[in-house]
Enzyme design. Structure first.
Site, PDB file in Angstrom:
ATOM      1  N   ALA A  78       8.309  34.597  21.590  1.00  0.00           N
ATOM      2  CA  ALA A  78       8.950  35.369  21.055  1.00  0.00           C
ATOM      3  C   ALA A  78       8.779  36.398  20.333  1.00  0.00           C
ATOM      4  O   ALA A  78       8.659  36.695  19.953  1.00  0.00           O
ATOM      5  CB  ALA A  78      10.427  33.995  19.518  1.00  0.00           C
ATOM      6  N   SER A  79       9.650  37.587  21.159  1.00  0.00           N
ATOM      7  CA  SER A  79       9.191  38.555  20.718  1.00  0.00           C
ATOM      8  C   SER A  79       8.953  39.056  19.472  1.00  0.00           C
ATOM      9  O   SER A  79       9.794  39.296  18.451  1.00  0.00           O
ATOM     10  CB  SER A  79       9.695  39.313  21.852  1.00  0.00           C
ATOM     11  OG  SER A  79       9.787  39.135  23.225  1.00  0.00           O
TER      12      SER A  79
END
Length: 407
Positions: free
Chosen positions: A76-77
């Site tokens: 997840a960025s």
């Protein structure tokens, strides 16, 4: 998991967004993106993370790499990067949006919030387990109208196009031809683009025969699977100093084996920065002016053995020609006690042409200094575009695209 020490998820979410806006790293703002990030719950897309981890401004790994020396396969960025890339994308109500890199599904949920009930969002990933995870998370968050497809993102999804907006959540070395066909003229593409060892989130506007950037921001993303145009190799016998370069560059690491054992030359400029000032633009300047630009990474053991410290040992710009190298370096200046620290910028050269290469690095440091926040314009053309149809600037050829970078 999602256990908490007492603060509500809404409070932590708002605190995260407030921090992103207060730090203002990118300088980009959009009230609609801010609202989306305050509304869509990130923690519900990360059930194995604590709620504090979900609302920290950090990336979260969701798929480890079996190779312990390699980057994760999916994550997840980092939220501040998510924020500014969505601002770059400028999704409108009713837009048809395509995302490459499904991740947790969180970004697709944000895109759907921005596109609204009349908009469409399709997200894809090459890994079936990643798309299965994203599908579960989207369904659990009442985003069952977001399409999730399993395929190579380079192919796009023509059956659902054309698209008004396209965004990649993986680092791209090339811009696939299918994207040109599926992005409508006047549409926008935001992509973490890799060239000359650096990675930047580039926001392109699609024109009839080209894409032209209007925003270029620093970012870091896991590289897409299947694009292998970046090369790397060690330039010392102890495997402590490594170069990264593009396949179109005539760099042979074996020619540099003796360079680092020779006497160094350090060239300094009068340019200085404070402890929190970015000098990232120097690398961009080099990539727009010097074909020899690449990236150097240095392990601590090499510096302990006497190698001059790069500006950032993990990733610094360098120039390499034949058996010589020069790279960017910094040094704290002498200052009065109690004064804010300052750091002067320069370059260190090794090998027969090391001094000349160091001077060329310093020339770009000086060019950067009076316009430190200036961004280059990156223009992308189809690979078959003749030279005389290109804009003036540094040309970088890839299999599917010709990039022109200019200040």
């Amino acid at each position: 998991m999602n256990t908490t020490t007492g603060a509500s998820s809404e409070h932590l979410r708002n605190r995260l967004v407030d921090a992103i806006l207060n730090e203002d790293v990118s300088g980009l703002r959009d009230a609609r993106v801010e609202t989306a990030m305050r509304t869509v719950p990130r923690h519900t897309f990360l059930p194995d993370a604590t709620i504090e981890e979900a609302y920290a401004n950090k990336s979260v790994t969701i798929k480890e790499n079996p190779d312990e020396d390699a980057l994760p396969l999916s994550c997840a960025s980092q939220p501040d990067v998510v924020h500014f890339m969505l601002v770059q994308l400028a999704v409108r109500e009713g837009d048809n949006v395509f995302e490459i890199g499904a991740g947790t599904g969180y970004n697709a949920a944000l895109l759907k919030h921005l596109a609204g009930p009349s908009g469409q969002v399709t997200t894809c990933d090459i890994a079936p387990d990643v798309t299965a995870y994203a599908r579960r998370m989207l369904d659990a968050n009442r985003c069952d109208d977001v399409r999730v497809v399993t395929r190579d993102g380079a192919l796009g999804a023509p059956e659902f196009g054309p698209y008004d907006r396209m965004i990649a959540a993986v680092g791209m070395w090339d811009l696939p031809g299918a994207w040109w066909d599926q992005l409508a003229v006047g549409g926008r593409l935001v992509v973490p683009l890799r060239w000359r060892g650096l990675s930047r989130a580039v926001a392109f506007r699609r024109e009839a025969n080209r894409m032209r950037s209007d925003s270029v921001k620093m970012c870091g993303f896991l590289p897409v699977i299947g694009q292998d145009g970046e090369r790397n190799g060690y330039i010392d016998d102890n495997r402590l100093v490594r170069l990264y370069w593009d396949e179109d560059q005539p760099i042979a690491p074996e020619l540099l084996r003796d360079a680092l054992t020779q006497e160094k030359t350090v060239v300094w400029t009068d340019v200085t920065v404070g402890p929190s000032e970015s000098f990232d633009g120097v690398w961009l300047r080099l990539s727009a002016t010097e074909r020899a630009t690449c990236r150097i990474t240095v392990k601590p053991e090499a510096m302990e053995a006497g190698l001059h410290r790069p500006a950032s040992p993990a990733l610094s710009p360098a120039l390499v020609e034949g058996d010589s190298i020069a790279y960017f370096t910094v040094e704290r200046t002498a200052e009065d006690p109690g004064a804010e620290p300052r750091f002067r910028l320069g370059a260190v050269g090794y090998g027969p042409a090391g001094v000349e290469l160091a001077e060329r690095v310093c020339a770009q440091i000086r060019a950067w200094s009076p316009a430190r926040t200036a961004e280059p314009v990156v223009t992308a053309y189809p690979a078959d575009t003749p030279d005389n149809d290109l804009a003036d600037g540094a040309v970088i050829d890839r299999p599917s695209v010709r990039l022109v970078i200019v200040y």
